[in-house]
Design an enzyme around this catalytic site. Structure first.
Site, PDB file in Angstrom:
ATOM      1  N   HIS A  18      59.384   7.079 -18.974  1.00  0.00           N
ATOM      2  CA  HIS A  18      59.915   8.188 -18.251  1.00  0.00           C
ATOM      3  C   HIS A  18      60.213   9.383 -19.183  1.00  0.00           C
ATOM      4  O   HIS A  18      60.544  10.232 -18.786  1.00  0.00           O
ATOM      5  CB  HIS A  18      61.024   7.566 -17.278  1.00  0.00           C
ATOM      6  CG  HIS A  18      60.392   6.467 -16.096  1.00  0.00           C
ATOM      7  ND1 HIS A  18      61.261   5.834 -15.578  1.00  0.00           N
ATOM      8  CD2 HIS A  18      59.179   6.557 -15.702  1.00  0.00           C
ATOM      9  CE1 HIS A  18      60.421   4.826 -14.718  1.00  0.00           C
ATOM     10  NE2 HIS A  18      59.094   5.646 -14.649  1.00  0.00           N
ATOM     11  N   HIS A  41      49.741   4.635  -9.815  1.00  0.00           N
ATOM     12  CA  HIS A  41      50.338   3.307  -9.436  1.00  0.00           C
ATOM     13  C   HIS A  41      51.854   3.668  -9.211  1.00  0.00           C
ATOM     14  O   HIS A  41      52.514   3.476 -10.436  1.00  0.00           O
ATOM     15  CB  HIS A  41      50.072   2.357 -10.785  1.00  0.00           C
ATOM     16  CG  HIS A  41      48.590   1.830 -10.702  1.00  0.00           C
ATOM     17  ND1 HIS A  41      47.737   3.023 -11.439  1.00  0.00           N
ATOM     18  CD2 HIS A  41      48.200   0.895 -10.450  1.00  0.00           C
ATOM     19  CE1 HIS A  41      46.687   2.148 -11.371  1.00  0.00           C
ATOM     20  NE2 HIS A  41      46.838   0.948 -10.867  1.00  0.00           N
ATOM     21  N   ASP A 163      49.738   4.073 -14.665  1.00  0.00           N
ATOM     22  CA  ASP A 163      50.712   3.235 -14.792  1.00  0.00           C
ATOM     23  C   ASP A 163      50.406   1.778 -14.369  1.00  0.00           C
ATOM     24  O   ASP A 163      51.167   1.156 -13.394  1.00  0.00           O
ATOM     25  CB  ASP A 163      52.153   3.673 -14.524  1.00  0.00           C
ATOM     26  CG  ASP A 163      53.191   2.759 -14.760  1.00  0.00           C
ATOM     27  OD1 ASP A 163      53.028   1.840 -15.954  1.00  0.00           O
ATOM     28  OD2 ASP A 163      54.240   2.849 -14.392  1.00  0.00           O
TER      29      ASP A 163
HETATM   30  C1  LIG Z   1      54.374  -0.670 -13.208  1.00  0.00           C
HETATM   31  S1  LIG Z   1      54.506  -0.456 -11.496  1.00  0.00           S
HETATM   32  C2  LIG Z   1      54.604   1.519 -11.379  1.00  0.00           C
HETATM   33  C3  LIG Z   1      55.884   1.851 -11.840  1.00  0.00           C
HETATM   34  C4  LIG Z   1      55.876   3.427 -11.426  1.00  0.00           C
HETATM   35  N1  LIG Z   1      54.751   4.101 -12.071  1.00  0.00           N
HETATM   36  C5  LIG Z   1      57.161   4.077 -12.336  1.00  0.00           C
HETATM   37  O1  LIG Z   1      57.085   4.421 -13.324  1.00  0.00           O
HETATM   38  O2  LIG Z   1      58.107   3.869 -11.575  1.00  0.00           O
HETATM   39  C6  LIG Z   1      52.927  -0.632 -11.063  1.00  0.00           C
HETATM   40  C7  LIG Z   1      52.687  -0.530  -9.322  1.00  0.00           C
HETATM   41  O3  LIG Z   1      51.267  -0.365  -9.099  1.00  0.00           O
HETATM   42  C8  LIG Z   1      50.966  -1.044  -7.758  1.00  0.00           C
HETATM   43  N2  LIG Z   1      49.689  -1.175  -7.763  1.00  0.00           N
HETATM   44  C9  LIG Z   1      49.278  -2.615  -8.235  1.00  0.00           C
HETATM   45  N3  LIG Z   1      47.690  -2.602  -8.250  1.00  0.00           N
HETATM   46  C10 LIG Z   1      47.392  -1.097  -7.687  1.00  0.00           C
HETATM   47  C11 LIG Z   1      46.240  -0.405  -7.407  1.00  0.00           C
HETATM   48  N4  LIG Z   1      45.253  -0.965  -7.583  1.00  0.00           N
HETATM   49  N5  LIG Z   1      46.577   0.860  -7.027  1.00  0.00           N
HETATM   50  C12 LIG Z   1      47.636   1.334  -6.727  1.00  0.00           C
HETATM   51  N6  LIG Z   1      48.632   0.589  -6.927  1.00  0.00           N
HETATM   52  C13 LIG Z   1      48.627  -0.574  -7.532  1.00  0.00           C
HETATM   53  C14 LIG Z   1      51.995  -2.092  -8.054  1.00  0.00           C
HETATM   54  O4  LIG Z   1      52.334  -2.631  -6.634  1.00  0.00           O
HETATM   55  C15 LIG Z   1      53.271  -1.343  -8.450  1.00  0.00           C
HETATM   56  O5  LIG Z   1      54.109  -0.823  -7.725  1.00  0.00           O
END
Ligand SMILES: C[S@@+](CC[C@H](N)C(=O)[O-])C[C@H]1O[C@@H](n2cnc3c(N)ncnc32)[C@H](O)[C@@H]1O
Length: 278
Positions: A18, A41, A163
């Protein structure tokens, strides 16, 4: 899908990601021309650091809370202030903003963002956290499918944040294939890819493979203690494709402060690696 970001919100990996995200967004704001952010993500948007998940893991305590607790940021203070101000504005120390809220806070009226989130509850939380804002859209969709559909953006300026949770064995492969395809369609974008550095050889191979597709890449790693089997994740990194030209200089100042303030034990260090340029 078992991954719940609430356990990890505000940890050292979030701080690195971030803090760098904010620096890239501030750079994009230098020109009046609109930009677009695609967050593949996105997560739930806002995390309760006093809630059961965060309290159980305690990861924010060794992460963002150390920076907010008056830790001496030294020369990095000025560069980290915009990030920490956003964290405070979101409600720290009790609440922590995820990437979508950080992005939203830095959009100007002419800018747009699309957030992809596959988990229905997280997508619902995200929509609630973003509120009514015509500049942003939260879509319940696979992030790689979204990336394919949303590049190139009409603005032709902007940033993709990739991410993933890295709980699937083929995550690196999917991220690489999807990034490669996006780069073909939108070679001018800036791409930020987060990675947990659990197997250094795998992380290095990924960065080299990406750099073969886009020869201007910057990799940053932050290690909070010497990695040991059975211990929590100790090293994390970002690969930034087409970084703003000022970013490397800024990270040279930011990373030593983060490694010092979030050290969990001996072996805390950072690394900055440039790929594809002499
Ligand atoms: C590491 S977290 C994201 C954190 C966010 N980017 C942040 O910095 O606050 C990863 C997220 O990806 C979601 N996720 C998992 N597989 C996914 C996919 N194929 N496409 C989109 N989201 C996905 C999960 O539910 C989770 O909320």
């Amino acid at each position: 899908m078992n991954y719940r970001h609430a356990f990890h919100a505000g940890n050292f990996a979030d701080v690195l990601k971030h803090a760098a995200l904010v620096r890239v967004l501030l750079y994009l704001r230098h020109k009046d021309k609109p930009f677009r952010v695609i967050d593949t993500h996105a997560g739930g948007g806002l995390y309760d650091l006093t809630g059961p998940e965060a309290a159980r893991s305690g990861e924010a305590r060794d992460g963002v809370l150390r920076l907010l607790d008056g830790g001496d940021l030294g020369a990095a203070g000025e560069l980290l202030a915009p990030y920490l101000d956003l964290v405070r504005a979101a409600g720290a120390p009790g609440l922590y903003p995820g990437s979508p809220l950080i992005v939203q806070a830095l959009l100007r009226p002419q800018d747009r963002a699309i957030f992809c989130e596959l988990l229905p509850e997280a997508a619902r939380d995200l929509r609630r956290a973003l509120g009514r804002d015509e500049r942003v859209k939260a879509v319940e969709i696979d992030g790689y499918t979204g990336l394919k559909a949303y590049v190139p953006p009409v603005e032709r300026r902007g940033l993709v944040l990739i991410d993933p949770p890295f709980e699937r064995r083929d995550e690196y492969e999917r991220a690489f294939d999807s990034l490669k395809a996006a780069l073909r369609k939108w070679p001018g974008g800036t791409y930020v890819i987060w990675q947990p550095v659990k197997e250094p050889d795998v992380a290095e191979a990924f960065c080299r493979a990406v750099a073969a597709e886009a020869p201007d890449c910057l990799r940053i790693d932050l290690q909070v203690e010497a990695p040991q089997p059975g211990r929590p994740l100790a090293r994390t990194g970002l690969l930034i494709v087409h970084p703003p030209y000022v970013l490397e200089r800024e990270l040279e100042i930011i990373l030593p402060a983060l490694a010092r303030l979030m050290a969990r034990g001996p072996g805390a260090e950072f690394a900055i690696t440039r790929y594809g340029r002499g």
